[in-house]
Design a protein around this motif. Structure first.
Motif, PDB file in Angstrom:
ATOM      1  N   ILE A  91       0.849  -1.200   0.000  1.00 40.58           N
ATOM      2  CA  ILE A  91       0.000   0.000   0.000  1.00 40.58           C
ATOM      3  C   ILE A  91       0.888   1.255   0.000  1.00 40.58           C
ATOM      4  CG2 ILE A  91      -1.718   1.314   1.310  1.00 40.58           C
ATOM      5  CD1 ILE A  91      -2.882  -1.211   0.026  1.00 40.58           C
ATOM      6  N   VAL A  92       1.994   1.203   0.727  1.00 41.41           N
ATOM      7  CA  VAL A  92       2.929   2.332   0.733  1.00 41.41           C
ATOM      8  C   VAL A  92       3.488   2.557  -0.676  1.00 41.41           C
ATOM      9  CG1 VAL A  92       5.177   3.115   1.611  1.00 41.41           C
ATOM     10  CG2 VAL A  92       3.490   2.145   3.176  1.00 41.41           C
ATOM     11  N   LEU A  93       3.869   1.479  -1.365  1.00 44.92           N
ATOM     12  CA  LEU A  93       4.344   1.615  -2.753  1.00 44.92           C
ATOM     13  C   LEU A  93       3.246   2.183  -3.654  1.00 44.92           C
ATOM     14  CD1 LEU A  93       6.403  -1.674  -3.275  1.00 44.92           C
ATOM     15  CD2 LEU A  93       7.289   0.656  -2.978  1.00 44.92           C
ATOM     16  N   ALA A  94       2.001   1.735  -3.429  1.00 49.70           N
ATOM     17  CA  ALA A  94       0.881   2.256  -4.221  1.00 49.70           C
ATOM     18  C   ALA A  94       0.696   3.756  -3.973  1.00 49.70           C
ATOM     19  CB  ALA A  94      -0.400   1.503  -3.885  1.00 49.70           C
ATOM     20  N   GLY A  95       0.884   4.191  -2.733  1.00 53.28           N
ATOM     21  CA  GLY A  95       0.784   5.611  -2.419  1.00 53.28           C
ATOM     22  C   GLY A  95       1.838   6.423  -3.154  1.00 53.28           C
ATOM     23  N   LEU A  96       3.066   5.900  -3.194  1.00 52.39           N
ATOM     24  CA  LEU A  96       4.137   6.589  -3.927  1.00 52.39           C
ATOM     25  C   LEU A  96       3.822   6.653  -5.414  1.00 52.39           C
ATOM     26  CD1 LEU A  96       6.928   7.936  -4.006  1.00 52.39           C
ATOM     27  CD2 LEU A  96       7.929   5.632  -4.145  1.00 52.39           C
ATOM     28  N   ALA A  97       3.370   5.526  -5.978  1.00 51.98           N
ATOM     29  CA  ALA A  97       3.031   5.495  -7.399  1.00 51.98           C
ATOM     30  C   ALA A  97       1.907   6.475  -7.716  1.00 51.98           C
ATOM     31  CB  ALA A  97       2.629   4.080  -7.817  1.00 51.98           C
ATOM     32  N   GLY A  98       0.872   6.480  -6.881  1.00 52.55           N
ATOM     33  CA  GLY A  98      -0.267   7.364  -7.112  1.00 52.55           C
ATOM     34  C   GLY A  98       0.101   8.830  -7.037  1.00 52.55           C
ATOM     35  N   CYS A  99       0.929   9.183  -6.058  1.00 51.84           N
ATOM     36  CA  CYS A  99       1.317  10.583  -5.885  1.00 51.84           C
ATOM     37  C   CYS A  99       2.204  11.058  -7.036  1.00 51.84           C
ATOM     38  CB  CYS A  99       2.011  10.755  -4.542  1.00 51.84           C
ATOM     39  SG  CYS A  99       2.161  12.475  -4.019  1.00 51.84           S
ATOM     40  N   THR A 121       6.178   0.997 -12.563  1.00 50.30           N
ATOM     41  CA  THR A 121       6.478  -0.270 -11.902  1.00 50.30           C
ATOM     42  C   THR A 121       7.367   0.064 -10.715  1.00 50.30           C
ATOM     43  OG1 THR A 121       6.378  -1.414 -14.022  1.00 50.30           O
ATOM     44  CG2 THR A 121       7.453  -2.570 -12.195  1.00 50.30           C
ATOM     45  N   LEU A 122       6.925  -0.337  -9.529  1.00 51.51           N
ATOM     46  CA  LEU A 122       7.676  -0.048  -8.313  1.00 51.51           C
ATOM     47  C   LEU A 122       8.141  -1.337  -7.670  1.00 51.51           C
ATOM     48  CD1 LEU A 122       5.477   2.341  -8.662  1.00 51.51           C
ATOM     49  CD2 LEU A 122       6.289   2.978  -6.405  1.00 51.51           C
ATOM     50  N   VAL A 147      11.526   3.060  -8.881  1.00 53.75           N
ATOM     51  CA  VAL A 147      10.327   3.438  -9.624  1.00 53.75           C
ATOM     52  C   VAL A 147      10.736   3.553 -11.081  1.00 53.75           C
ATOM     53  CG1 VAL A 147       8.485   5.148  -9.912  1.00 53.75           C
ATOM     54  CG2 VAL A 147       9.501   4.774  -7.639  1.00 53.75           C
ATOM     55  N   ASN A 148      10.092   2.780 -11.940  1.00 56.86           N
ATOM     56  CA  ASN A 148      10.389   2.847 -13.371  1.00 56.86           C
ATOM     57  C   ASN A 148       9.125   3.289 -14.103  1.00 56.86           C
ATOM     58  OD1 ASN A 148      11.978   2.365 -15.802  1.00 56.86           O
ATOM     59  ND2 ASN A 148      10.548   0.701 -16.144  1.00 56.86           N
ATOM     60  N   TYR A 149       9.237   4.352 -14.875  1.00 53.68           N
ATOM     61  CA  TYR A 149       8.101   4.858 -15.635  1.00 53.68           C
ATOM     62  C   TYR A 149       8.242   4.520 -17.106  1.00 53.68           C
ATOM     63  CZ  TYR A 149       5.502   7.413 -12.161  1.00 53.68           C
ATOM     64  OH  TYR A 149       4.714   7.727 -11.096  1.00 53.68           O
ATOM     65  N   ASP A 150       7.132   4.120 -17.696  1.00 60.15           N
ATOM     66  CA  ASP A 150       7.003   3.945 -19.140  1.00 60.15           C
ATOM     67  C   ASP A 150       5.900   4.928 -19.543  1.00 60.15           C
ATOM     68  OD1 ASP A 150       6.858   3.156 -21.760  1.00 60.15           O
ATOM     69  OD2 ASP A 150       6.042   1.171 -21.349  1.00 60.15           O
ATOM     70  N   ILE A 151       6.299   6.015 -20.188  1.00 61.38           N
ATOM     71  CA  ILE A 151       5.371   7.099 -20.513  1.00 61.38           C
ATOM     72  C   ILE A 151       5.346   7.314 -22.016  1.00 61.38           C
ATOM     73  CG2 ILE A 151       4.866   9.567 -20.201  1.00 61.38           C
ATOM     74  CD1 ILE A 151       6.348   9.359 -17.480  1.00 61.38           C
ATOM     75  N   ASP A 152       4.135   7.307 -22.562  1.00 60.19           N
ATOM     76  CA  ASP A 152       3.920   7.617 -23.971  1.00 60.19           C
ATOM     77  C   ASP A 152       3.223   8.970 -24.017  1.00 60.19           C
ATOM     78  OD1 ASP A 152       3.606   7.566 -26.717  1.00 60.19           O
ATOM     79  OD2 ASP A 152       1.959   6.103 -26.689  1.00 60.19           O
ATOM     80  N   ALA A 153       3.883   9.957 -24.600  1.00 62.10           N
ATOM     81  CA  ALA A 153       3.350  11.316 -24.617  1.00 62.10           C
ATOM     82  C   ALA A 153       3.821  12.054 -25.863  1.00 62.10           C
ATOM     83  CB  ALA A 153       3.820  12.070 -23.371  1.00 62.10           C
ATOM     84  N   ASP A 154       3.131  13.133 -26.165  1.00 57.29           N
ATOM     85  CA  ASP A 154       3.544  14.012 -27.254  1.00 57.29           C
ATOM     86  C   ASP A 154       4.666  14.914 -26.751  1.00 57.29           C
ATOM     87  OD1 ASP A 154       1.647  12.932 -28.931  1.00 57.29           O
ATOM     88  OD2 ASP A 154       0.139  14.466 -28.492  1.00 57.29           O
ATOM     89  N   ALA A 155       5.818  14.313 -26.495  1.00 57.74           N
ATOM     90  CA  ALA A 155       6.956  15.047 -25.935  1.00 57.74           C
ATOM     91  C   ALA A 155       8.231  14.268 -26.192  1.00 57.74           C
ATOM     92  CB  ALA A 155       6.758  15.233 -24.426  1.00 57.74           C
ATOM     93  N   SER A 156       9.332  14.983 -26.122  1.00 56.34           N
ATOM     94  CA  SER A 156      10.639  14.333 -26.282  1.00 56.34           C
ATOM     95  C   SER A 156      10.977  13.564 -24.999  1.00 56.34           C
ATOM     96  CB  SER A 156      11.722  15.384 -26.541  1.00 56.34           C
ATOM     97  OG  SER A 156      11.935  16.167 -25.362  1.00 56.34           O
ATOM     98  N   HIS A 157      11.982  12.691 -25.085  1.00 60.56           N
ATOM     99  CA  HIS A 157      12.435  11.934 -23.916  1.00 60.56           C
ATOM    100  C   HIS A 157      12.880  12.894 -22.807  1.00 60.56           C
ATOM    101  CE1 HIS A 157      13.880   8.433 -21.757  1.00 60.56           C
ATOM    102  NE2 HIS A 157      15.010   9.083 -21.517  1.00 60.56           N
ATOM    103  N   GLU A 158      13.551  13.966 -23.179  1.00 57.61           N
ATOM    104  CA  GLU A 158      14.026  14.944 -22.190  1.00 57.61           C
ATOM    105  C   GLU A 158      12.851  15.644 -21.514  1.00 57.61           C
ATOM    106  OE1 GLU A 158      15.244  14.728 -25.383  1.00 57.61           O
ATOM    107  OE2 GLU A 158      17.116  13.728 -24.786  1.00 57.61           O
ATOM    108  N   GLU A 159      11.808  15.967 -22.279  1.00 59.36           N
ATOM    109  CA  GLU A 159      10.628  16.611 -21.690  1.00 59.36           C
ATOM    110  C   GLU A 159       9.909  15.659 -20.734  1.00 59.36           C
ATOM    111  OE1 GLU A 159       9.109  19.757 -25.077  1.00 59.36           O
ATOM    112  OE2 GLU A 159       8.944  17.599 -25.520  1.00 59.36           O
TER     113      GLU A 159
END
Length: 188
Positions: A91-99, A121-122, A147-159
């Motif tokens: 639940i603590v990990l879920a709180g970190l992910a959610g925030c 993924t935490l 914490v590893n994020y996989d983000i698909d967005a209209d932005a560059s990797h740096e953004e």
């Protein structure tokens, strides 16, 4: 001729205008920004606990939601428990992910970046010798969290990296993880 005011379209579903308005209001009235979050738990048997969250204080007075939220915690069968719910550490990990994820969505909205998907993924490393009293020098809590994020967005990797960095900078739960917090336990 009539003037109609149009609200900006939300690209990620976060009302940044309202958040910025709240920020300005809190800057003008700092005492209103002092919040106390509350939770009440009840032991259900074994290592199963049910926690309810509804009331909190903020804006200078007691507040309550229109709905009470509950979270059950338990332990897996390998710990001789019924595995009725996630562990408190999960639940603590879920709180970190959610925030952190809420922060990413808010910052992206503010910067005009459309998010298509955000997946975190935490992992939290823990050695049970501390909890079980085998070795008192072993820490009871996490020795590391990834914490590893996989983000698909209209932005560059740096953004995208900048979104994640700003989210960490503003996250209450990330702060709780990375800075000592005074915890006072009493018995009534």
């Amino acid at each position: 001729m009539t003037h109609t005011e149009t609200k900006p379209a939300l690209i990620n579903g976060v009302n940044v205008e309202a958040l910025l308005g709240a920020r300005e209001a809190f800057e003008a009235a700092p005492k209103a920004a002092e919040f106390t979050w509350k939770a009440t738990s009840e032991w259900k048997g074994g290592v199963h606990t049910r926690t309810e969250m509804n009331k909190f204080s903020g804006l200078g007075e007691e507040q309550s939601r229109s709905k009470t939220f509950t979270i059950d915690t338990d332990h897996p069968e390998i710990f001789a428990a019924p595995d009725a719910a996630p562990t408190p550490t999960e639940i603590v990990l879920a709180g970190l992910a959610g925030c952190l994820t809420a922060g990413i969505a808010s910052v992206a909205e503010n910067r005009g970046i459309r998010l298509r998907s955000v997946r975190a993924t935490l992992e939290g490393d823990m050695h049970l010798y501390g909890i079980l009293g085998v070795d008192p020098s072993t820490r009871n809590g996490f020795s590391a969290v990834r914490v590893n994020y996989d983000i698909d967005a209209d932005a560059s990797h740096e953004e995208i990296e900048a979104l994640v960095a700003q989210s960490q900078k503003r996250s209450a739960v990330f702060d709780i993880f990375t800075n000592p917090t005074n915890v006072f336990v009493t018995v009534t």
